[in-house]
Design a protein around this motif. Structure first.
Motif, PDB file in Angstrom:
ATOM      1  N   ASN A   1     -36.999 -14.656  47.792  1.00 52.56           N
ATOM      2  CA  ASN A   1     -37.389 -14.523  49.198  1.00 52.56           C
ATOM      3  C   ASN A   1     -36.887 -15.673  50.060  1.00 52.56           C
ATOM      4  O   ASN A   1     -37.473 -15.975  51.102  1.00 52.56           O
ATOM      5  N   GLN A   2     -35.789 -16.286  49.653  1.00 52.37           N
ATOM      6  CA  GLN A   2     -35.328 -17.471  50.375  1.00 52.37           C
ATOM      7  C   GLN A   2     -34.906 -17.189  51.810  1.00 52.37           C
ATOM      8  O   GLN A   2     -34.982 -18.078  52.655  1.00 52.37           O
ATOM      9  N   GLU A   3     -34.511 -15.968  52.119  1.00 54.33           N
ATOM     10  CA  GLU A   3     -34.170 -15.667  53.518  1.00 54.33           C
ATOM     11  C   GLU A   3     -35.384 -15.871  54.415  1.00 54.33           C
ATOM     12  O   GLU A   3     -35.255 -16.393  55.516  1.00 54.33           O
ATOM     13  N   ALA A   4     -36.554 -15.455  53.959  1.00 54.72           N
ATOM     14  CA  ALA A   4     -37.785 -15.667  54.732  1.00 54.72           C
ATOM     15  C   ALA A   4     -38.126 -17.151  54.787  1.00 54.72           C
ATOM     16  O   ALA A   4     -38.524 -17.668  55.834  1.00 54.72           O
ATOM     17  N   PHE A   5     -37.937 -17.842  53.686  1.00 53.96           N
ATOM     18  CA  PHE A   5     -38.240 -19.270  53.637  1.00 53.96           C
ATOM     19  C   PHE A   5     -37.332 -20.043  54.588  1.00 53.96           C
ATOM     20  O   PHE A   5     -37.774 -20.965  55.265  1.00 53.96           O
TER      21      PHE A   5
ATOM     22  N   ILE B   1     -44.561 -18.735  51.348  1.00 53.52           N
ATOM     23  CA  ILE B   1     -43.958 -18.871  50.032  1.00 53.52           C
ATOM     24  C   ILE B   1     -44.309 -20.248  49.492  1.00 53.52           C
ATOM     25  O   ILE B   1     -44.258 -21.226  50.209  1.00 53.52           O
TER      26      ILE B   1
ATOM     27  N   ALA C   1     -35.745 -18.798  57.255  1.00 49.56           N
ATOM     28  CA  ALA C   1     -35.683 -18.238  58.606  1.00 49.56           C
ATOM     29  C   ALA C   1     -35.978 -19.320  59.650  1.00 49.56           C
ATOM     30  O   ALA C   1     -36.902 -20.117  59.500  1.00 49.56           O
ATOM     31  N   ASN C   2     -35.153 -19.360  60.680  1.00 52.16           N
ATOM     32  CA  ASN C   2     -35.342 -20.295  61.794  1.00 52.16           C
ATOM     33  C   ASN C   2     -35.388 -21.749  61.337  1.00 52.16           C
ATOM     34  O   ASN C   2     -36.181 -22.538  61.837  1.00 52.16           O
TER      35      ASN C   2
ATOM     36  N   ALA D   1     -44.301 -20.553  55.595  1.00 49.39           N
ATOM     37  CA  ALA D   1     -43.351 -19.473  55.348  1.00 49.39           C
ATOM     38  C   ALA D   1     -43.963 -18.397  54.459  1.00 49.39           C
ATOM     39  O   ALA D   1     -43.338 -17.378  54.206  1.00 49.39           O
TER      40      ALA D   1
END
Length: 127
Positions: A21-25, A8, A27-28, A6
């Motif tokens: 940045n948890q939305e990126a972490f 991160i 994601a999916n 991710a």
């Protein structure tokens, strides 16, 4: 998904960045689909929230036990990440849950606290 895939690394030194940045972490991923939000995390503790909406309810209108369990497991994971050294990984090896009442709406709050850290395992309690 590993934390590195991710982009991160929610280790102790970078946990604030990971939370930001948890939305990126997420994601999916299952926690992302549930809508889990990490409020705070650090070595051996985490506070998270989950809105009980239609995506986490079963057809009877209550929050699905699997969704609540996944929420608790995610909070436990975020209490674990910051305790790991470089190159260390983890997975859940045992999980038990007790549900005290049905939930039809609102915001759930989970607080995960490490009650034991050994050489190879950690025990996290989530309330």
């Amino acid at each position: 998904m590993s934390d590195q895939s991710a982009g991160i690394e929610p280790r102790a030194a970078r946990v604030a960045e990971a939370i930001a940045n948890q939305e990126a972490f997420f994601a999916n991923s299952f926690p992302g689909m549930l809508g889990v939000k990490i409020v705070e995390a650090g070595p051996g503790h985490c506070v998270a929230t989950l809105e009980v909406g239609s995506t986490v309810k079963h057809p009877g209108g209550y929050a699905h036990g699997g969704a609540i369990a996944g929420f608790g497991d995610t909070a436990a994971a975020w209490a674990t990440f910051p305790t790991l050294d470089d190159g260390e990984i983890f997975t859940t090896i045992e999980f038990k849950s007790n549900f005290m009442t049905g939930v039809t709406g609102g915001r759930l709050r989970a607080e995960a606290v490490a009650v034991h850290r050994g050489r190879r395992t950690m025990v996290i309690e989530v309330n």
